[in-house]
Design a protein around this motif. Structure first.
Motif, mmCIF file in Angstrom:
data_model
loop_
_atom_site.group_PDB
_atom_site.id
_atom_site.type_symbol
_atom_site.label_atom_id
_atom_site.label_comp_id
_atom_site.label_asym_id
_atom_site.label_seq_id
_atom_site.Cartn_x
_atom_site.Cartn_y
_atom_site.Cartn_z
ATOM 1 N N GLY A 65 0.768 -1.238 0.000
ATOM 2 C CA GLY A 65 0.000 0.000 0.000
ATOM 3 C C GLY A 65 0.795 1.281 0.000
ATOM 4 O O GLY A 65 0.257 2.343 0.336
ATOM 5 N N SER A 66 2.070 1.243 -0.380
ATOM 6 C CA SER A 66 2.841 2.490 -0.448
ATOM 7 C C SER A 66 2.184 3.450 -1.420
ATOM 8 O O SER A 66 1.718 3.042 -2.483
ATOM 9 N N THR A 67 2.156 4.713 -1.039
ATOM 10 C CA THR A 67 1.504 5.719 -1.871
ATOM 11 C C THR A 67 2.486 6.801 -2.293
ATOM 12 O O THR A 67 3.473 7.077 -1.591
ATOM 13 N N TYR A 68 2.182 7.427 -3.427
ATOM 14 C CA TYR A 68 3.049 8.434 -4.007
ATOM 15 C C TYR A 68 2.178 9.536 -4.604
ATOM 16 O O TYR A 68 1.102 9.254 -5.141
ATOM 17 N N TYR A 69 2.661 10.759 -4.530
ATOM 18 C CA TYR A 69 1.885 11.889 -5.018
ATOM 19 C C TYR A 69 2.775 12.883 -5.764
ATOM 20 O O TYR A 69 3.941 13.080 -5.413
ATOM 21 N N ALA A 70 2.179 13.523 -6.751
ATOM 22 C CA ALA A 70 2.838 14.659 -7.373
ATOM 23 C C ALA A 70 2.808 15.825 -6.388
ATOM 24 O O ALA A 70 1.880 15.936 -5.577
ATOM 25 N N ALA A 71 3.785 16.681 -6.471
ATOM 26 C CA ALA A 71 3.874 17.809 -5.540
ATOM 27 C C ALA A 71 2.635 18.699 -5.631
ATOM 28 O O ALA A 71 2.195 19.276 -4.633
ATOM 29 N N SER A 72 2.068 18.800 -6.818
ATOM 30 C CA SER A 72 0.930 19.698 -7.026
ATOM 31 C C SER A 72 -0.341 19.243 -6.333
ATOM 32 O O SER A 72 -1.268 20.038 -6.155
ATOM 33 N N VAL A 73 -0.418 17.961 -5.950
ATOM 34 C CA VAL A 73 -1.641 17.459 -5.332
ATOM 35 C C VAL A 73 -1.422 16.956 -3.912
ATOM 36 O O VAL A 73 -2.383 16.641 -3.213
ATOM 37 N N LYS A 74 -0.179 16.886 -3.486
ATOM 38 C CA LYS A 74 0.118 16.361 -2.151
ATOM 39 C C LYS A 74 -0.567 17.206 -1.097
ATOM 40 O O LYS A 74 -0.527 18.430 -1.143
ATOM 41 N N GLY A 75 -1.228 16.517 -0.169
ATOM 42 C CA GLY A 75 -1.966 17.210 0.878
ATOM 43 C C GLY A 75 -3.411 17.477 0.533
ATOM 44 O O GLY A 75 -4.221 17.794 1.414
ATOM 45 N N ARG A 76 -3.755 17.356 -0.746
ATOM 46 C CA ARG A 76 -5.140 17.576 -1.177
ATOM 47 C C ARG A 76 -5.783 16.292 -1.695
ATOM 48 O O ARG A 76 -6.991 16.084 -1.527
ATOM 49 N N PHE A 77 -4.999 15.447 -2.326
ATOM 50 C CA PHE A 77 -5.511 14.195 -2.890
ATOM 51 C C PHE A 77 -5.044 13.024 -2.035
ATOM 52 O O PHE A 77 -3.936 13.045 -1.484
ATOM 53 N N THR A 78 -5.887 12.007 -1.964
ATOM 54 C CA THR A 78 -5.539 10.780 -1.245
ATOM 55 C C THR A 78 -5.893 9.575 -2.105
ATOM 56 O O THR A 78 -7.038 9.444 -2.550
ATOM 57 N N ILE A 79 -4.913 8.715 -2.316
ATOM 58 C CA ILE A 79 -5.152 7.493 -3.075
ATOM 59 C C ILE A 79 -5.300 6.339 -2.095
ATOM 60 O O ILE A 79 -4.640 6.290 -1.055
ATOM 61 N N SER A 80 -6.193 5.420 -2.417
ATOM 62 C CA SER A 80 -6.398 4.252 -1.559
ATOM 63 C C SER A 80 -6.824 3.080 -2.422
ATOM 64 O O SER A 80 -7.126 3.244 -3.608
ATOM 65 N N ARG A 81 -6.837 1.908 -1.832
ATOM 66 C CA ARG A 81 -7.210 0.717 -2.601
ATOM 67 C C ARG A 81 -8.079 -0.193 -1.765
ATOM 68 O O ARG A 81 -8.013 -0.193 -0.535
#
Length: 122
Positions: free
Chosen positions: A56-72
């Motif tokens: 479940g490691s997650t990764y984000y672009a800097a432009s969306v970090k803190g606003r978007f959350t990915i989950s599965r």
């Protein structure tokens, strides 16, 4: 083959939220990472976020970090992208993709969904 079907796009005002879903079917065991990319009009497709099925490691672009959350949800073979505090610059077609390797590179992904439109009005 892996089939990916996105849903959840739409029109929202700036500051609002949307949740995208990506349902995977087929040979999903061949996929190690699920990613979200987006393409705005006149721009190249860019990485947004990714998650590994195992661990479940997650990764984000800097432009969306803190606003978007990915989950599965492994049981449902579904990946979600919760998008909060949306901005007009988030307007794009969002694509779900399945693959392995370096998570932020398009060439790491073998299968792609058809895309879902997200429009954020100011």
């Amino acid at each position: 083959q892996v089939q990916l079907v996105e849903s959840g796009g739409g029109l929202v005002q700036a500051g609002g939220s949307l949740r995208l879903s990506c349902a995977a079917s087929g040979r999903t065991f061949s996929s190690y990472v699920m990613g979200w990319f987006r393409q705005a009009p006149g721009k190249e497709r860019e990485f947004v976020s990714a998650i590994r099925w195992s661990g479940g490691s997650t990764y984000y672009a800097a432009s969306v970090k803190g606003r978007f959350t990915i989950s599965r949800d492994n049981a449902k073979n579904t990946v979600y992208l919760q998008m909060n505090s949306l901005k007009p610059e988030d307007t794009a077609v969002y694509y779900c993709a399945s693959g392995s390797g370096i998570y932020y590179l398009e060439r790491s992904y073998y299968y792609w969904g058809q895309g879902t439109q997200v429009t954020v009005s100011s």
